[in-house]
Scaffold this active site. Structure first.
Site, short mmCIF file in Angstrom:
data_model
loop_
_atom_site.label_atom_id
_atom_site.label_comp_id
_atom_site.label_asym_id
_atom_site.label_seq_id
_atom_site.Cartn_x
_atom_site.Cartn_y
_atom_site.Cartn_z
N ASP A 197 0.85 -1.20 0.00
CA ASP A 197 0.00 0.00 0.00
C ASP A 197 0.88 1.24 0.00
OD1 ASP A 197 -2.63 0.74 -0.05
OD2 ASP A 197 -3.02 0.29 2.07
N GLU A 245 -14.24 -0.56 -1.59
CA GLU A 245 -14.45 -0.68 -0.14
C GLU A 245 -15.74 0.03 0.29
OE1 GLU A 245 -11.08 0.28 2.34
OE2 GLU A 245 -12.28 0.08 4.18
O1 KIV Z 1 -4.93 -0.90 4.08
C1 KIV Z 1 -5.66 -1.88 3.91
O2 KIV Z 1 -5.58 -2.89 4.62
C2 KIV Z 1 -6.64 -1.83 2.83
C3 KIV Z 1 -7.64 -2.94 2.76
C4 KIV Z 1 -8.66 -2.74 3.80
C5 KIV Z 1 -8.22 -3.08 1.40
O3 KIV Z 1 -6.63 -0.94 2.07
#
Ligand code: KIV
Length: 273
Positions: A86, A185
């Site tokens: 991420d 989401e």
């Molecule tokens: O940061 C995260 O864990 C996410 C998921 C909830 C999709 O973006």
């Protein structure tokens, strides 16, 4: 169960074959190894690490170095699942050049195969630039936790017609920019169904109903390990928090009552010897 490593193009192939995609979050090598062994297709090193591991109240304080640290660990633990890192708040929104530099570190130093970032048309230049230089991008629409203050909480999104239309337009823009998959989401099921039918890349839902091409959950929620707020759409397949508390109480009782360790025979080996 298939044992070949999962690669970015495999996800689109699965959508085309109508096979569901299974993803979970992971933040450390041990959990990555276990989830990988269970056969998940993808592991997201989510910025939820800030909430379920680091104890922050939202994801905004998570840094690139935090995600890098946890991505390295997950990459060491996973042998089959696709590892997606991420991109934290402000690591891709400022300029496309910064986005490339930061995402590049997650692949080069972290061992991720792809990155995920939040947003649609406002971040489309960054998505295009990343894809142009060979960095696979997973989009993220609907509830975008990095905008928690702007939307006023962790609230369901695209609940009115205008917002739903905007989300569908963002999904098309991300596909056109070269994103290989899209997290949806906390959106109404019919909106997720429409997006899933209209775009060629897989949708990965979380609180978005059964019609997405795949599903993702925060592993700490799914395993009942996180004892804070758990969203209503989560199904807890285990209650590890209770197991940990009970095991720890049993250990503490044994130590206090002199039942552990036993007097003989003497153990010599320690971890790593
Ligand atoms: O940061 C995260 O864990 C996410 C998921 C909830 C999709 O973006």
């Amino acid at each position: 169960m298939q044992h070949r490593s999962v690669r970015v193009p495999d996800l689109k192939a699965r959508k085309q074959r109508g096979e569901k995609i299974v993803m979970l979050t992971a933040y450390d090598a041990t959990m990555a190894r276990l989830l990988d062994r269970a056969g998940v297709d993808g592991l997201l090193v989510g910025d939820t690490v800030g909430m379920v591991v680091l104890g922050y109240e939202n994801t905004l304080r998570v840094t690139l170095d935090d995600i890098l640290h946890h991505t390295r660990a997950v990459s060491r633990g996973a042998t089959r699942a696709l590892v997606v890192a991420d991109m934290p708040f402000l690591t891709y929104q400022v300029t496309p050049a910064e986005a490339v530099r930061h995402a590049g570190r997650l692949l080069q130093d972290g061992g991720a195969a792809a990155v995920k970032l939040e947003g649609g048309r406002p971040v489309i230049d960054a998505v295009k630039r990343l894809v142009d230089v060979g960095i696979p991008v997973m989009g993220h629409l609907g509830l975008q936790p990095q905008s928690v203050h702007q939307v006023g909480g962790f609230l369901r999104q695209a609940t009115c017609r205008d917002e739903a239309d905007a989300l569908v337009a963002d999904a098309h823009a991300l596909e056109a920019a070269g994103a290989f998959a899209l997290v949806l989401e906390a959106v109404p099921h019919h909106v997720a169904r429409t997006v899933t039918a209209e775009i060629g890349i897989p949708t990965i839902g979380i609180g978005a109903g059964p019609d997405c091409d795949g599903q993702i959950l925060v592993s700490h929620d799914m395993l009942g390990l996180f004892d804070g707020f758990v969203p209503p759409f989560v199904h807890q397949y285990a209650h590890l928090a209770d197991t940990i508390v009970a095991a720890t109480q049993a250990y503490a009782d044994d130590v206090r009552e002199g039942r552990y360790p036993k007097a003989a025979p003497e153990a010599t080996a320690t971890r790593g010897t």
